[in-house]
Design an enzyme around this catalytic site. Structure first.
Site, mmCIF file in Angstrom:
data_model
loop_
_atom_site.group_PDB
_atom_site.id
_atom_site.type_symbol
_atom_site.label_atom_id
_atom_site.label_comp_id
_atom_site.label_asym_id
_atom_site.label_seq_id
_atom_site.Cartn_x
_atom_site.Cartn_y
_atom_site.Cartn_z
ATOM 1 N N HIS A 61 0.837 -1.210 0.000
ATOM 2 C CA HIS A 61 0.000 0.000 0.000
ATOM 3 C C HIS A 61 0.867 1.253 0.000
ATOM 4 O O HIS A 61 0.485 2.280 0.561
ATOM 5 C CB HIS A 61 -0.986 0.000 1.172
ATOM 6 N N SER A 153 -1.773 -11.335 -8.811
ATOM 7 C CA SER A 153 -1.782 -10.493 -10.004
ATOM 8 C C SER A 153 -1.900 -11.272 -11.319
ATOM 9 O O SER A 153 -1.137 -11.055 -12.260
ATOM 10 C CB SER A 153 -0.559 -9.585 -10.028
ATOM 11 N N ASP A 199 2.186 -4.108 -10.087
ATOM 12 C CA ASP A 199 1.918 -5.428 -10.688
ATOM 13 C C ASP A 199 2.383 -5.481 -12.135
ATOM 14 O O ASP A 199 3.014 -6.448 -12.571
ATOM 15 C CB ASP A 199 0.419 -5.742 -10.637
ATOM 16 N N TYR A 249 -10.440 -0.634 -0.430
ATOM 17 C CA TYR A 249 -9.215 -0.194 -1.090
ATOM 18 C C TYR A 249 -9.327 1.292 -1.446
ATOM 19 O O TYR A 249 -8.434 2.090 -1.155
ATOM 20 C CB TYR A 249 -8.991 -1.039 -2.352
#
Ligand code: ADP
Ligand code: MG
Length: 408
Positions: A61, A153, A199, A249
């Site tokens: 994060h 991912s 990612d 999120y």
């Protein structure tokens, strides 16, 4: 530039632990995928490209706060077999979406459509064209052994594999980081997922035996040796995804931005813990907790790289535990299943560290262990998890694999 990484698959040779749990359909080899391509499309494939999934070793994060992340590409990947077409159509099929094929026309406006999964490659095509790439008609067939929706991912590996399947052999070239940005934008615009850049960047730029320290402020990357033969990463997949993930999120991002504004910063990258604590009275309790995690995590990531370079795996492991605690307590994105894996691993011999990885609320945890003890540790964690939750977690071992490239 799209380098062709040959011999891309490098299985660690370690066991897949959980005897019960399925990882979904096992992926085909490139040769098998080519044969399957002929059955699906009725003509032979011209080539196969690949792009890996990832785990983040530390730096969670932090990407959307201009911080550092430290992912590795894993030995799980999406393959894409492709062949040219005479017309200007791209057709898409996936072994993971057997009844949901799709096609789109390269010269039409490329817009969000159904099935949902096709939006990832469509968004990539739109981005490549906007960037000036000259795409041509193609048939593409995907296959993946990255667990889908498991926080490793699969989405970025799908995007990057799609990009290579559309670009390879066209003569159009796109720089690595630019390609990652195009894939990220595809996920934002065509799927509506406001993901960071990590990612896609690791799927494109990962290197075998290296962890990648990515500075999300400017996209610069430093490849850090992560090739000690005595070490391996265990990935423990909880197989759970708790609800409200997207909203949570987005809420975390909003709280970080609110804290940034109130502290009069450009981003949280420009703060350290002292700055945050000095401005604590301007922040809500949640904003303070979020900001404290982010600045602490950025610092931990930098220290983790120093520890890796120094070969100090005990210190690296301590930083992993500290990262997990901060994600659990200050960022509040862990869950009982992830916490349990970390607590099951911690007392075991030959475990250096463990933490949740990825966005949280489920998904996967990682455990840094001695390679020759990986079987024992993986089994103990799986059994302890099953005792607590009634179903085992799936554990597999990986080393740092190479980023996307041409297979054949
Ligand atoms: P994660 O990236 O953690 O695996 P996401 O929710 O970001 O989870 O992405 C999962 C989605 O990506 C799937 O729902 C599907 O739409 C798409 N996807 C990923 N891999 C494939 C694949 N091999 N074939 C088709 N769609 C895929
Ligand atoms: Mg994803």
């Amino acid at each position: 530039m799209l380098a062709a990484h040959r011999g891309a698959r490098a299985p660690s040779g370690l066991t897949l632990f959980s005897p019960h749990a399925s990882l979904g359909p096992m992926a085909l080899s490139a040769a098998e995928l080519k044969r399957y391509f002929s059955q699906v499309y009725g003509h032979p494939a011209a080539g196969v490209v690949r792009a890996p999934g990832r785990v983040n070793l530390i730096g969670e994060h932090t990407d959307y706060n201009d911080g550092f992340v430290l992912p590795i590409a894993i030995e799980r990947q999406t393959l894409a077999a492709y062949a040219p077409r005479a017309d200007r159509t791209i057709r898409l099929a996936s072994r993971q979406q057997r009844r949901a094929e799709a096609s789109f026309y390269l010269d039409g406006p490329i817009r969000r459509a159904r099935p949902k999964w096709a939006n990832y490659p469509m968004g990539v095509a739109a981005g490549l064209i906007a960037h000036g790439a000259e795409l041509a008609g193609r048939d593409i067939l995907f296959d993946s052994d990255v667990p889908i929706g498991g926080g490793l991912s699969s989405s970025a590996s799908l995007e990057v594999a799609a990009a290579l399947a559309m670009l390879t052999g066209t003569g159009s070239r796109v720089d690595d980081y630019q390609l990652a940005l195009i894939c990220q934008k595809a996920e934002h615009d065509f799927v509506g997922a406001p993901c960071g850049i990590m990612d896609q960047a690791i799927a494109v730029m990962g290197r075998a035996g290296r962890a990648m320290l990515l500075d999300c402020r400017d996209g610069s990357a430093r490849q850090i040796p992560f090739d000690d033969p005595h070490l391996v990463i265990l990935v423990a997949d909880t197989k759970v995804k708790h609800d409200l993930t997207d909203g949570d999120y987005a809420a975390r991002r909003a709280q970080c931005h609110a804290a940034t504004d109130k502290l009069d910063l450009k981003t949280l990258r420009y703060a350290d813990e002292a700055t945050v604590l000095a401005g604590a009275d301007k922040l809500t309790e949640k904003e303070l907790m979020r900001a404290r995690h982010v600045v602490g995590e950025i610092e931990r990531t930098v220290r983790a790289v120093d520890a890796l370079v120094a070969g100090d795996h005990a210190e690296f492991g301590r930083l992993m535990y500290a990262s997990h605690a901060s994600l659990r307590d200050d960022y509040q994105v862990s869950c009982p299943e992830l916490d349990r894996i970390v607590e099951l691993a911690r007392p075991l011999r030959d475990v250096y560290g463990a933490r949740m990885t990825g966005g949280g609320f489920g998904g996967c945890a990682i455990i840094l262990v001695r390679a020759d003890q990986a079987d024992r540790i993986g089994r103990a964690v799986t059994e302890g998890f099953a005792a607590a939750f009634g179903h085992p977690c799936v554990v597999f071992a990986t080393r740092a694999a190479s980023g996307a490239g041409v297979v054949c």
